[in-house]
Design an enzyme around this catalytic site. Structure first.
Site, PDB file in Angstrom:
ATOM      1  N   PRO A  18     -33.510 -61.387 -73.176  1.00 27.20           N
ATOM      2  CA  PRO A  18     -33.372 -59.996 -73.573  1.00 27.20           C
ATOM      3  C   PRO A  18     -32.369 -59.613 -74.413  1.00 27.20           C
ATOM      4  O   PRO A  18     -31.043 -59.383 -74.195  1.00 27.20           O
ATOM      5  CB  PRO A  18     -33.236 -59.252 -72.315  1.00 27.20           C
ATOM      6  CG  PRO A  18     -32.519 -60.105 -71.319  1.00 27.20           C
ATOM      7  CD  PRO A  18     -32.774 -61.363 -71.765  1.00 27.20           C
ATOM      8  N   CYS A 102     -23.707 -58.170 -70.101  1.00 25.46           N
ATOM      9  CA  CYS A 102     -23.571 -57.823 -71.140  1.00 25.46           C
ATOM     10  C   CYS A 102     -22.049 -57.406 -71.408  1.00 25.46           C
ATOM     11  O   CYS A 102     -21.398 -56.728 -70.680  1.00 25.46           O
ATOM     12  CB  CYS A 102     -24.369 -56.493 -71.501  1.00 25.46           C
ATOM     13  SG  CYS A 102     -24.069 -55.775 -73.232  1.00 25.46           S
ATOM     14  N   GLY A 205     -27.223 -70.318 -73.137  1.00 19.30           N
ATOM     15  CA  GLY A 205     -25.812 -70.398 -74.075  1.00 19.30           C
ATOM     16  C   GLY A 205     -26.083 -71.813 -74.804  1.00 19.30           C
ATOM     17  O   GLY A 205     -26.137 -72.893 -74.275  1.00 19.30           O
ATOM     18  N   ASP A 206     -26.120 -71.636 -76.076  1.00 17.23           N
ATOM     19  CA  ASP A 206     -26.026 -72.823 -77.234  1.00 17.23           C
ATOM     20  C   ASP A 206     -27.296 -73.639 -77.255  1.00 17.23           C
ATOM     21  O   ASP A 206     -27.365 -74.469 -77.960  1.00 17.23           O
ATOM     22  CB  ASP A 206     -24.971 -73.388 -77.028  1.00 17.23           C
ATOM     23  CG  ASP A 206     -23.411 -72.970 -77.013  1.00 17.23           C
ATOM     24  OD1 ASP A 206     -23.445 -71.674 -77.481  1.00 17.23           O
ATOM     25  OD2 ASP A 206     -22.341 -73.386 -76.606  1.00 17.23           O
ATOM     26  N   GLY A 228     -32.032 -67.309 -76.919  1.00 16.69           N
ATOM     27  CA  GLY A 228     -31.801 -65.995 -77.538  1.00 16.69           C
ATOM     28  C   GLY A 228     -31.603 -66.182 -79.019  1.00 16.69           C
ATOM     29  O   GLY A 228     -32.438 -66.179 -79.640  1.00 16.69           O
ATOM     30  N   ARG A 229     -30.485 -66.158 -79.444  1.00 17.89           N
ATOM     31  CA  ARG A 229     -30.226 -66.179 -80.833  1.00 17.89           C
ATOM     32  C   ARG A 229     -31.013 -67.093 -81.567  1.00 17.89           C
ATOM     33  O   ARG A 229     -31.399 -66.900 -82.759  1.00 17.89           O
ATOM     34  CB  ARG A 229     -28.532 -66.344 -81.163  1.00 17.89           C
ATOM     35  CG  ARG A 229     -28.103 -64.690 -80.685  1.00 17.89           C
ATOM     36  CD  ARG A 229     -26.328 -65.115 -80.820  1.00 17.89           C
ATOM     37  NE  ARG A 229     -25.788 -66.070 -79.672  1.00 17.89           N
ATOM     38  CZ  ARG A 229     -24.745 -66.556 -79.608  1.00 17.89           C
ATOM     39  NH1 ARG A 229     -23.845 -66.151 -80.583  1.00 17.89           N
ATOM     40  NH2 ARG A 229     -24.326 -67.306 -78.398  1.00 17.89           N
TER      41      ARG A 229
END
Length: 346
Positions: A18, A102, A205-206, A228-229
């Site tokens: 999200p 967050c 993460g990563d 995510g990214r």
């Protein structure tokens, strides 16, 4: 299969993170098309929902195509979190997720997001309030701890499970790290390997390549991963990971034609959901990601971020498609620029 309460997911599911200002319905649509197994809304302020804030209410929108789907809320007040969970109930997603990860200042300063990591008792109370107020399964996304001296995720996992959460996603950084440095998955593995833990544990993460997804699956034993990214401008990451896990082989990279058509779908969905003015405006952050590696990409991006109508966008995309048909761009795993990063990706 991986099970979250009554929600059945495939073995080693891939979750879309999200991400504030990114994970809206148009973006989620193209990620779902390409294999995301479980997705969430952008994070929603519990106070905003209660005040009937327009932006917060809009974030409740989702389609049947997106299921299974979770709505993520955040806040630092038990009553507000409980009431917002009841509001979420009314739109009938598949689960409610609580953001305790967050790290951005405007959220932390209100005692929400990662700030709650400094007070595990408060985290437990907030979670219990949500669990009691909704009929939906409740999950949590959080970080390892506030800083290096307070990595309390093992205690957090046990206590949140005890008050009724059905799954936990852990980002392998502390709040103090923000998004810097390498994510530490060793503590995520410690949670997963704790004999007291029986809920699914997802790592975050990563993860930006299929090879890394397989490596982390084998090395840390998590039930699935959240991405995510790495999905921004590259929704193919989900199908690539799935194919690699099943076969050990890499899929061919998307051609320019594929990139253009997914970008076009994203733009059309953006206009459909937000209207032409806002839809075109908010699409601008995505173009350079979709077209990364294209010859003369700056020229095309400059044109795309200045046009104001969907036919103009289509015209430029058609031009790119015609000019570069047959070209396959190399996969480029490089950091996003500041204007491309989500406001919060936990």
């Amino acid at each position: 299969m991986v099970q979250i309460a009554n929600i059945l997911l495939p073995d080693f599911p891939l979750l879309l993170a999200p991400m504030e200002d990114v994970s809206d319905p148009p973006f989620r649509f193209v990620c779902k098309q390409n294999g995301a197994d479980l997705m969430y809304s952008e994070f929603i302020s519990s106070e905003g929902l209660i005040r009937d804030a327009i932006k917060s209410r809009q974030k409740l929108d989702f389609t049947e195509f997106e299921r299974p789907f979770g709505i993520q809320i955040f806040g630092g007040d038990e009553e507000a979190m409980a009431l917002s969970a009841k509001i979420v109930d009314t739109v009938q997603p598949d689960l409610v997720d609580i953001n305790f990860g967050c790290p951005v200042k405007k959220v932390v300063s209100k005692g929400a997001g990662a700030a709650v990591l400094k007070d595990v008792d408060a985290m437990v109370r907030l979670t219990a309030a949500v669990v009691k107020s909704t009929s939906l399964p409740v999950t949590v996304k959080t970080r390892l701890g506030w800083d290096d001296s307070s990595k309390n995720i093992e205690e957090v996992a046990e206590r949140l499970q005890d008050v009724g959460i059905k799954a936990l996603t852990i980002h392998g950084r502390t709040r103090a790290q923000l998004y810097k440095g390498e994510a530490d998955w060793s503590l995520i593995a410690a949670v997963k390997n704790n004999p007291r833990i029986h809920i699914p544990i997802f790592g975050n993460g990563d993860i930006d390549t299929p090879q890394k997804a397989l490596d982390y699956k084998n090395r840390y034993g998590v039930d699935g991963v959240m991405i995510g990214r790495a999905a921004i401008g590259y929704p193919w990451i989900f199908r690539e990971i799935k194919h690699y896990l099943q076969t050990g082989n890499m899929l061919p990279l998307p051609s320019v034609e594929e990139r253009v058509e997914i970008c076009r779908t994203h733009a059309h969905k953006s206009v459909e959901w937000k209207g032409e003015v806002l839809g075109i405006l908010e699409m601008r952050r995505h173009y350079s990601n979709y077209l990364k590696g294209l010859p003369h990409v700056k020229e095309y991006r400059t044109r795309l971020v200045t046009v104001k109508s969907l036919p103009e966008v289509d015209g430029i995309l058609n031009e790119i498609k015609e000019k570069f048909t047959g070209i396959v761009l190399e996969r480029q795993v490089i950091p996003l620029s500041e204007d491309q990063l989500p406001a919060c990706a936990c």
